[in-house]
Design a protein around this motif. Structure first.
Motif, PDB file in Angstrom:
ATOM      1  N   ASP A  53       0.791  -1.134   0.149  1.00 19.39           N
ATOM      2  CA  ASP A  53       0.031  -0.123  -0.128  1.00 19.39           C
ATOM      3  C   ASP A  53       0.899   1.335   0.058  1.00 19.39           C
ATOM      4  N   PRO A  54       0.279   2.418  -0.496  1.00 20.64           N
ATOM      5  CA  PRO A  54       0.958   3.328  -0.635  1.00 20.64           C
ATOM      6  C   PRO A  54       1.034   4.367   0.612  1.00 20.64           C
ATOM      7  N   ALA A  55       2.003   3.872   1.710  1.00 20.75           N
ATOM      8  CA  ALA A  55       2.001   4.295   3.062  1.00 20.75           C
ATOM      9  C   ALA A  55       3.454   4.126   3.283  1.00 20.75           C
ATOM     10  N   TRP A  56       3.857   5.176   4.439  1.00 20.73           N
ATOM     11  CA  TRP A  56       5.135   5.322   5.066  1.00 20.73           C
ATOM     12  C   TRP A  56       5.465   4.122   5.784  1.00 20.73           C
ATOM     13  N   PRO A  57       6.614   3.394   5.487  1.00 19.37           N
ATOM     14  CA  PRO A  57       6.824   2.314   6.548  1.00 19.37           C
ATOM     15  C   PRO A  57       7.180   2.647   7.873  1.00 19.37           C
TER      16      PRO A  57
ATOM     17  N   VAL B 241      11.332  -0.779  10.659  1.00 22.12           N
ATOM     18  CA  VAL B 241      11.578  -1.904   9.632  1.00 22.12           C
ATOM     19  C   VAL B 241      12.273  -1.468   8.371  1.00 22.12           C
ATOM     20  N   ALA B 242      12.411  -0.247   8.028  1.00 19.40           N
ATOM     21  CA  ALA B 242      13.016   0.136   6.809  1.00 19.40           C
ATOM     22  C   ALA B 242      13.946   1.226   7.103  1.00 19.40           C
ATOM     23  N   GLN B 243      13.682   2.150   7.604  1.00 24.84           N
ATOM     24  CA  GLN B 243      14.356   3.727   7.632  1.00 24.84           C
ATOM     25  C   GLN B 243      15.754   3.169   8.723  1.00 24.84           C
TER      26      GLN B 243
ATOM     27  N   GLY C  77       2.933   0.126   9.942  1.00 27.32           N
ATOM     28  CA  GLY C  77       2.134   1.129  10.768  1.00 27.32           C
ATOM     29  C   GLY C  77       1.641   0.165  11.996  1.00 27.32           C
ATOM     30  N   ALA C  78       1.683   0.346  13.191  1.00 23.42           N
ATOM     31  CA  ALA C  78       1.194  -0.410  14.206  1.00 23.42           C
ATOM     32  C   ALA C  78      -0.052   0.132  14.632  1.00 23.42           C
ATOM     33  N   VAL C  79      -0.174   1.247  15.165  1.00 27.71           N
ATOM     34  CA  VAL C  79      -1.454   1.741  15.460  1.00 27.71           C
ATOM     35  C   VAL C  79      -2.179   2.632  14.346  1.00 27.71           C
TER      36      VAL C  79
END
Lengths: 539, 65
Positions: free
Chosen positions: A91-95, A99-101, A231-233
């Motif tokens: 999906d087009p969302a920030w990780p 986990v990435a940055q 995203g968690a929450v």
């Protein structure tokens, strides 16, 4: 003699040279190195601390590459590959940073330190190349290389220590993050599973427990909103809008879309229990009227019991109001357009604090005559039960019994022409061909138009508790046999699709639906109407 | 068509990086404090080492005969 003198002079000169060299080493070089090397080590440690700081703060333009939502969408975000090969990707969302940055940042700290030290080693090499003589090499080997080696050791040691501690801190944070993600994801799944919630599309009939959610700001589709790597929450959409992560929360804050055709689903889809009931039968059998009258009776029945049947979407509301008008005024039902796939009429049923969505599918009878025409009726595959409508006036035995009044009554009843048995076999065959386990499903056979039939000779033995026997007597014994062989449970109803058939009565049009709903886990009333018992009570 | 969207780090990124900066600063300051605390000892050790080297040189017998 001169040779001897020359030899002695050379020996003395060598002695002086050695003496001077050793004196220089012991008096100047070693003390100098004893001062320079620790300072080099400390400088390296300082540099090893400064580089991560400059990298993290982004000063000197050393900021690492930022992993954006665009990277996630394009697949350049270093996130693990999706387990299932989804044609849509992530999906087009920030990780999540963890986990990435974080990996990019830590890697950049280490590589930046290596690069800056590499610059120093390059300069040492150039110094050696430029001064390709004994003194130059001596300075390079004895002074520069050991000094820069100490700087490198200090810097790499400090950076390694910093990375180790940062990694430990991130692991601690990640443990908490995993716990929150797991709890939210598990809780979301469990609640929906207990509710037997799913989202069914009223247009393409696709059923999914995981609907898509378009972002309220940019409209970008989020196909897997569950807590996870994005995203968690909460998750941040590519447009910077903040979206909730669980399906339960997202369904209350965002619109829900079908993941197959992207049509907006009914409110409450994938959150509440979903009951899908198709109504099938021959052309003019009275399917649409049964749906209208059934919904009206269900609403009245629910209201009497303190429950409610509402229509959240405009389309279903209009269809219901139209149906109410037809049933209340006793006017004729318009023919359902042939060849046009039906849109489900969806009712939101609320019993105590529990909610459910009831989808009724009413396709034109033409679809059920020919095997080739019903391949598109995908709603049949996902149904929890089916209602088969039998028009008694289409049965030859009934027509024979009517005698002289036959033609008048057939015209008045707008009798179906097609053989109900053929329609049943075509539909049952279709279900089997598409892998539907009919042996796990329930079938309600509704003999409709009872209001017209009730005072006529063929209906002499037609009572709610004897519908099965009546059908056998009327020559539909093969239909009864086939239905009871094919389906897990078959219940027979006699129904009058008129307003006077009050809710809860033995001939109420709500009865087939109420029975199937109860079997699907949606008990509208404490005890669903049992035509057999009610007839006995009436008697 | 996907909207490009913002490319600057999100608040979550900044918060996490803030934590890491805090850790790096703590390590840096702790190291600095340790070095300064041990500076006198270090200086003494260097001076002793230099003196030892020179004493060693002095103790050697450089006579040719």
């Amino acid at each position: 003699m001169p040779y001897l003198l020359a030899f002695i002079a050379a020996l003395v000169a060598l002695y002086v040279l050695v003496w001077l060299t050793v004196a220089a080493v012991m008096w100047f070089l070693i003390p100098a190195m004893l001062i320079v090397l620790p300072i080099g080590l400390l400088a390296g440690v300082f540099w090893g601390c400064t580089v991560p700081l400059l990298t993290l703060t982004g000063l000197r333009g050393w900021q690492p590459r930022t992993i954006t939502a665009q990277d996630v969408k394009q697949g350049t975000s270093n996130l693990p590959k999706l387990r299932q090969d989804s044609p849509f990707g992530r999906d087009p969302a920030w990780p999540s940073y963890l986990v990435a940055q974080s990996r990019v940042d830590l890697r950049e700290m280490w590589h930046r330190t290596l690069r800056t030290l590499g610059v120093g080693w390059d300069k040492c090499r150039k110094f050696g190349d430029q001064r390709d003589n004994l003194v130059g090499r001596a300075v390079l080997v004895i002074v520069l290389c050991p000094t820069w080696l100490m700087v490198s050791v200090g810097a790499l040691g400090a950076t390694a220590m910093i990375l180790l501690l940062c990694l430990s801190a991130l692991l601690v944070v990640m443990t908490g993050w995993l716990l929150v993600t797991g709890l939210l994801r598990g809780g979301d799944y469990l609640v929906r599973r207990l509710r037997r919630a799913s989202g069914s599309c009223q247009s393409c009939y696709y059923v999914s427990s995981l609907p898509a959610f378009p972002c309220a700001r940019c409209g970008e589709m989020h196909r897997d909103i569950r807590p996870g790597l994005l995203g968690a929450v909460w998750r941040r959409c590519i447009c910077d809008a903040l979206l909730p992560t669980t399906v339960l929360r997202a369904a209350f804050q965002l619109q829900t879309s079908c993941p197959n055709c992207l049509e907006l689903l009914r409110a409450g889809a994938a959150v509440h229990r979903d009951v899908r009931l198709p109504v099938f039968g021959p052309v003019s059998a009275g399917k649409t009227r049964l749906v209208y009258a059934g919904l009206l009776a269900l609403r009245d029945q629910a209201a009497a019991a303190g429950a409610s049947v509402d229509f959240a979407d405009e389309q279903s509301k209009r269809a219901f109001e139209h149906g109410v008008e037809i049933i209340s005024t006793g006017s004729d039902t318009a023919k359902t357009p042939a060849g046009q796939l039906p849109t489900a009429i969806t009712a939101q049923v609320t019993v105590a604090r529990r909610k459910a969505l009831l989808h009724l599918f009413d396709a034109a009878g033409e679809f059920y005559i020919d095997r080739g025409d019903n391949s598109e009726l995908l709603f049949l595959d996902h149904a929890q039960g089916l209602v088969f409508v039998v028009d008694p006036f289409s049965i030859p035995w009934v027509q024979d019994q009517l005698g002289g009044r036959g033609q008048v009554m057939l015209a008045r009843a707008n009798a179906a022409v097609d053989d109900p048995e053929q329609v049943y076999h075509v539909t049952a065959g279709r279900l089997r061909d598409y892998g539907v386990q009919t042996s796990n499903q329930r079938l309600a056979i509704a003999v409709v138009k009872a209001d017209l039939l009730v005072d006529l000779p063929p209906a002499q033995d037609l009572r709610p508790d004897r519908v099965r026997e009546w059908l056998q007597e009327a020559g539909l014994d093969n239909l009864v046999l086939a239905a009871e062989r094919d389906f897990a449970e078959v219940r027979y109803f006699v129904v009058a699709s008129v307003h006077s058939a009050r809710a809860g009565s033995p001939m109420s049009p709500a009865n087939p639906f109420a029975w199937l709903m109860a079997r699907a886990g949606l008990q509208l009333l404490p005890g669903e109407p049992d035509p057999t018992k009610q007839t006995e009570e009436a008697a | 068509m996907t909207t490009p969207g913002p490319r600057h780090p999100t608040i979550s990124y900044l918060v996490h990086r803030g934590v890491l900066i805090g850790i790096v600063l703590t390590i840096t300051l702790s190291t600095g404090f340790l070095v300064l605390s041990a500076a006198a000892d270090l200086q003494l050790w260097v001076i002793s080492a230099i003196q030892a080297a020179r004493d060693e040189w002095t103790s050697w017998n450089w006579s040719l005969w």
